[in-house]
Design a protein around this motif. Sequence first.
Motif, short mmCIF file in Angstrom:
data_model
loop_
_atom_site.label_atom_id
_atom_site.label_comp_id
_atom_site.label_asym_id
_atom_site.label_seq_id
_atom_site.Cartn_x
_atom_site.Cartn_y
_atom_site.Cartn_z
N CYS A 88 67.47 -5.24 -77.03
CA CYS A 88 68.31 -6.25 -77.65
C CYS A 88 69.68 -5.68 -77.99
O CYS A 88 69.79 -4.62 -78.62
CB CYS A 88 67.64 -6.78 -78.91
SG CYS A 88 68.50 -8.18 -79.64
N SER A 89 70.73 -6.38 -77.58
CA SER A 89 72.10 -5.91 -77.81
C SER A 89 72.69 -6.39 -79.13
O SER A 89 73.83 -6.06 -79.45
CB SER A 89 73.00 -6.37 -76.66
OG SER A 89 73.01 -7.78 -76.59
N ASN A 137 62.75 -10.05 -79.50
CA ASN A 137 61.79 -11.07 -79.09
C ASN A 137 62.59 -12.27 -78.55
O ASN A 137 62.72 -13.30 -79.20
CB ASN A 137 60.92 -11.48 -80.28
CG ASN A 137 59.83 -12.45 -79.90
OD1 ASN A 137 59.84 -13.04 -78.82
ND2 ASN A 137 58.89 -12.63 -80.81
N CYS A 138 63.11 -12.09 -77.35
CA CYS A 138 64.03 -13.08 -76.77
C CYS A 138 63.38 -14.46 -76.63
O CYS A 138 64.05 -15.47 -76.84
CB CYS A 138 64.51 -12.62 -75.40
SG CYS A 138 65.43 -11.07 -75.47
N LYS A 139 62.13 -14.48 -76.29
CA LYS A 139 61.46 -15.76 -76.07
C LYS A 139 61.52 -16.64 -77.32
O LYS A 139 61.92 -17.80 -77.26
CB LYS A 139 60.01 -15.51 -75.65
CG LYS A 139 59.29 -16.69 -75.11
CD LYS A 139 57.92 -16.25 -74.61
CE LYS A 139 57.22 -17.34 -73.87
NZ LYS A 139 55.93 -16.89 -73.32
N ASN A 179 73.28 -14.10 -80.99
CA ASN A 179 74.34 -13.09 -81.02
C ASN A 179 74.50 -12.38 -79.69
O ASN A 179 75.62 -12.11 -79.26
CB ASN A 179 74.06 -12.05 -82.12
CG ASN A 179 74.27 -12.60 -83.50
OD1 ASN A 179 75.11 -13.45 -83.71
ND2 ASN A 179 73.50 -12.11 -84.45
N CYS A 180 73.40 -12.09 -79.02
CA CYS A 180 73.46 -11.33 -77.78
C CYS A 180 74.14 -12.10 -76.65
O CYS A 180 74.58 -11.51 -75.67
CB CYS A 180 72.06 -10.91 -77.34
SG CYS A 180 70.98 -12.30 -76.94
N MET A 181 74.28 -13.42 -76.77
CA MET A 181 74.89 -14.24 -75.73
C MET A 181 76.36 -14.56 -76.00
O MET A 181 77.07 -15.05 -75.14
CB MET A 181 74.12 -15.55 -75.57
CG MET A 181 72.68 -15.39 -75.15
SD MET A 181 72.52 -14.62 -73.54
CE MET A 181 73.20 -15.88 -72.50
N ARG A 182 76.84 -14.25 -77.18
CA ARG A 182 78.18 -14.67 -77.58
C ARG A 182 79.29 -14.03 -76.77
O ARG A 182 80.24 -14.71 -76.35
CB ARG A 182 78.39 -14.43 -79.07
CG ARG A 182 77.54 -15.38 -79.89
CD ARG A 182 77.67 -15.16 -81.36
NE ARG A 182 76.70 -16.03 -82.03
CZ ARG A 182 76.45 -15.98 -83.30
NH1 ARG A 182 77.08 -15.12 -84.08
NH2 ARG A 182 75.56 -16.79 -83.83
N ALA A 183 79.22 -12.74 -76.50
CA ALA A 183 80.27 -12.08 -75.72
C ALA A 183 80.35 -12.67 -74.32
O ALA A 183 81.45 -12.94 -73.82
CB ALA A 183 80.04 -10.57 -75.66
N LEU A 184 79.22 -12.91 -73.70
CA LEU A 184 79.19 -13.50 -72.36
C LEU A 184 79.82 -14.89 -72.37
O LEU A 184 80.70 -15.20 -71.55
CB LEU A 184 77.74 -13.60 -71.85
CG LEU A 184 77.50 -14.49 -70.65
CD1 LEU A 184 78.12 -13.90 -69.40
CD2 LEU A 184 76.02 -14.71 -70.46
#
Length: 102
Positions: free
Chosen positions: A45-46, A56-58, A73-78
């Motif tokens: 997890c980033s 626990n991405c799911k 949070n991990c999707m925000r930069a993308l």
Amino acid sequence: MIIDGNEIEKAAMAEFHRGNRKEGLRIQEEFASKFREEYREKDHCSCKKACRYHGNCKECVAIHRAHQEHVPNCMRALINRKIKILSELTEHTIVSEIENPD
């Protein structure tokens, strides 16, 4: 293994874009297999701030899909990189329109 911007997965997407689904899926499975092996025991997890669902991405994605107020949070930069590209189409004027409403 670097997940974000991974060259193997980029190669898979290039094959999908060429219409070569079979090869794209083969390459994608190569990425997934390497991911499963390397991150079997490691944190992938980033997110900078660990929460109850860290790693626990799911469940994390399900929660965000359910409330639909923001993205993990991990999707925000993308997503921000993609929005910046779109914003360039209007010389980034949307930012000033939002910040300085008439």
